[in-house]
Design an enzyme around this catalytic site. Sequence first.
Site, short mmCIF file in Angstrom:
data_model
loop_
_atom_site.label_atom_id
_atom_site.label_comp_id
_atom_site.label_asym_id
_atom_site.label_seq_id
_atom_site.Cartn_x
_atom_site.Cartn_y
_atom_site.Cartn_z
CG HIS A 171 -77.93 13.14 -10.43
ND1 HIS A 171 -78.74 12.25 -11.04
CD2 HIS A 171 -76.68 12.85 -10.87
CE1 HIS A 171 -78.03 11.45 -11.81
NE2 HIS A 171 -76.76 11.81 -11.72
NE ARG B 186 -78.64 7.22 -13.97
CZ ARG B 186 -77.63 8.10 -13.99
NH1 ARG B 186 -77.10 8.55 -12.88
NH2 ARG B 186 -77.15 8.55 -15.14
CD GLU C 51 -81.98 11.85 -9.69
OE1 GLU C 51 -81.61 11.39 -8.58
OE2 GLU C 51 -81.19 12.17 -10.59
CG ASP D 271 -75.10 13.10 -6.17
OD1 ASP D 271 -75.38 14.25 -5.76
OD2 ASP D 271 -74.71 12.88 -7.32
P1 NAI Z 1 -69.15 1.94 -15.98
O1 NAI Z 1 -69.96 1.50 -17.13
O2 NAI Z 1 -67.72 2.29 -16.19
O3 NAI Z 1 -69.18 0.82 -14.83
C1 NAI Z 1 -70.35 0.20 -14.41
C2 NAI Z 1 -69.97 -1.16 -13.85
O4 NAI Z 1 -71.14 -1.73 -13.28
C3 NAI Z 1 -69.42 -2.14 -14.90
O5 NAI Z 1 -68.19 -2.67 -14.46
C4 NAI Z 1 -70.51 -3.21 -14.98
O6 NAI Z 1 -70.00 -4.50 -15.26
C5 NAI Z 1 -71.10 -3.14 -13.58
N1 NAI Z 1 -72.45 -3.68 -13.47
C6 NAI Z 1 -73.50 -3.49 -14.31
N2 NAI Z 1 -74.58 -4.13 -13.84
C7 NAI Z 1 -74.20 -4.72 -12.69
C8 NAI Z 1 -74.87 -5.54 -11.74
N3 NAI Z 1 -76.16 -5.86 -11.89
N4 NAI Z 1 -74.17 -5.99 -10.68
C9 NAI Z 1 -72.87 -5.69 -10.53
N5 NAI Z 1 -72.18 -4.93 -11.40
C10 NAI Z 1 -72.84 -4.45 -12.46
O7 NAI Z 1 -69.97 3.16 -15.32
P2 NAI Z 1 -69.40 4.36 -14.47
O8 NAI Z 1 -68.99 5.46 -15.38
O9 NAI Z 1 -68.45 3.84 -13.47
O10 NAI Z 1 -70.74 4.85 -13.75
C11 NAI Z 1 -71.33 4.12 -12.70
C12 NAI Z 1 -72.65 4.75 -12.28
O11 NAI Z 1 -72.46 6.11 -11.88
C13 NAI Z 1 -73.71 4.79 -13.39
O12 NAI Z 1 -74.97 4.48 -12.81
C14 NAI Z 1 -73.75 6.23 -13.79
O13 NAI Z 1 -74.99 6.59 -14.31
C15 NAI Z 1 -73.48 6.90 -12.44
N6 NAI Z 1 -73.02 8.28 -12.56
C16 NAI Z 1 -73.45 9.19 -11.64
C17 NAI Z 1 -73.03 10.50 -11.70
C18 NAI Z 1 -73.45 11.49 -10.67
O14 NAI Z 1 -73.23 12.68 -10.87
N7 NAI Z 1 -74.01 11.08 -9.56
C19 NAI Z 1 -72.19 10.96 -12.80
C20 NAI Z 1 -71.70 9.90 -13.67
C21 NAI Z 1 -72.15 8.61 -13.56
#
Ligand code: NAI
Length: 333
Positions: free
Chosen positions: A293, A232, A261, A256
Site C-alpha cells: 500500500h 482498496r 492489510e 498494492d
Molecule cells: P475519487 O473520490 O476522486 O474517485 C472515486 C470514484 O469512484 C468517483 O468518481 C466515484 O463516483 C466512483 N465510484 C464510487 N463508488 C463506485 C462504484 N460502486 N462503482 C463505480 N464507481 C464508483 O477517489 P480517488 O482519489 O480517485 O481514489 C480512488 C481510490 O484510490 C480510493 O479507494 C482511494 O482510497 C484509493 N487510494 C489509494 C492509494 C494508494 O496508495 N494505493 C492512495 C490514494 C487513494
Amino acid sequence: MQVTVYNCRPFDEKDLFIEYAKEIGIELVLCGDAPDLENVSLCRGSRCVDVITSKIDEPLIRAFHENGIEYISTRTIGYDHIDINAAKACGIKVGNAPYGPAGVADYTVMLILMSIRKMGAILGRTGLQDYTLAGLNGRELKDLTVGVIGTGRIGTTVIKDLSGFGCRILAHDLYEKEEVRQFAEYVPLAQIWREADVITLHTPLTQDNFHLIDKESIAQMKDGVVIVNTARGALIDSDALIEAIEDDKIGAAGLDVVENEFGLYYYDHKADILKNRELAMLRSFPNVTVSHHMAFYTRNYVETVVKDSLMSCKCFMEGKENPWEVTRAGERG
Ligand code: NAI
C-alpha cells in the site's frame, strides 16, 4: 503558535517539518508515536495536533479537548479515522491534506506494465543469473483493452496516462465525466468483464462494491485477464482471486492493496508468523506483484502533506480562510 505532530517519521518527515515550521513561524512538538491517552499531554500548549491514520476516537478527542486542542489536521486525504461527530461535539475542527493523483496513477500504470511484461518472473530469473527467455513472452499495451473502474481523480489520471499507449480504454463509474470521454468509452460493468484484457480499480470501498471482483464476475472475464488494484483490498474477494490464478483464468495481478492489510503494512514483520494466508498465497505466485500500500508514497506526496497540514494549522490559528478544513458547514462529515 505551537503544533504537536504525532507519528512524525524520522526518515522522511522530520527535517521537512522543522524546515517548513521555521519558514512559516510555527513552534513544533514532534512525537514519533501515534497519539493515545498516555502521550496526549504532549499536546498541552498547542492549539493544533497534526496526525496520520491512527484511530482518533471519542476518548482521545475528549482528552485533546481537555488539553486545549481546537484543531486536528490529518496528513491524509481520508478522515474516516477521526470521529468527526465527537470532534464537533467538543468544538474541535478538522482539516485534511489532499495530494495529487499522479503518484498513484504512475504506480498503477507501472503495475499494469509489470503484469503484462511478466516483470516479477523476469526479475526473479535475473537475480539467479538465469537469462533464458522461455515463458517470459509479454504483451503490448497497444493491442489490449483496459477497463478502468472508477473515474475520479486517480482513475481519470490513469486513463489520460494510458491514452498515450494506444490501447482501447473502457471506463465505468456511477457518475460519468465529460473529460474522460475524449479518451475512453463509458460502458456497463458487464462489458468490462467481457471485453477487458486488463482491469484496474479506482473506486473507494463502499457497501455496494465490497468484493466487486468475485467468483461470479471473474467467470465473465476473458481468459488471462490482468487485475490491478491500487484502491482498496476488499474490492476483490481474495479467495476467488487465488482460485482463478491457480486455474489460469487470471493471467496476472498487480496488488498494492489486499484484504485485511490493516496492522500488517508499514511494520517490520520479518520474524513474525502472520495471520493472513491470502497474502502469503498471493506473494507466492510468480505472476502476482504485491506491494505494501505505497502507490501514494512519493517525495511530492510527503512534501505536500507536511506543508499543507501545517499551513492548515496556521490558517486556523490566524482565523483565516482555511481551504483544508472539512468541518465547515456544508462539508461532508
Ligand atoms: P475519487 O473520490 O476522486 O474517485 C472515486 C470514484 O469512484 C468517483 O468518481 C466515484 O463516483 C466512483 N465510484 C464510487 N463508488 C463506485 C462504484 N460502486 N462503482 C463505480 N464507481 C464508483 O477517489 P480517488 O482519489 O480517485 O481514489 C480512488 C481510490 O484510490 C480510493 O479507494 C482511494 O482510497 C484509493 N487510494 C489509494 C492509494 C494508494 O496508495 N494505493 C492512495 C490514494 C487513494
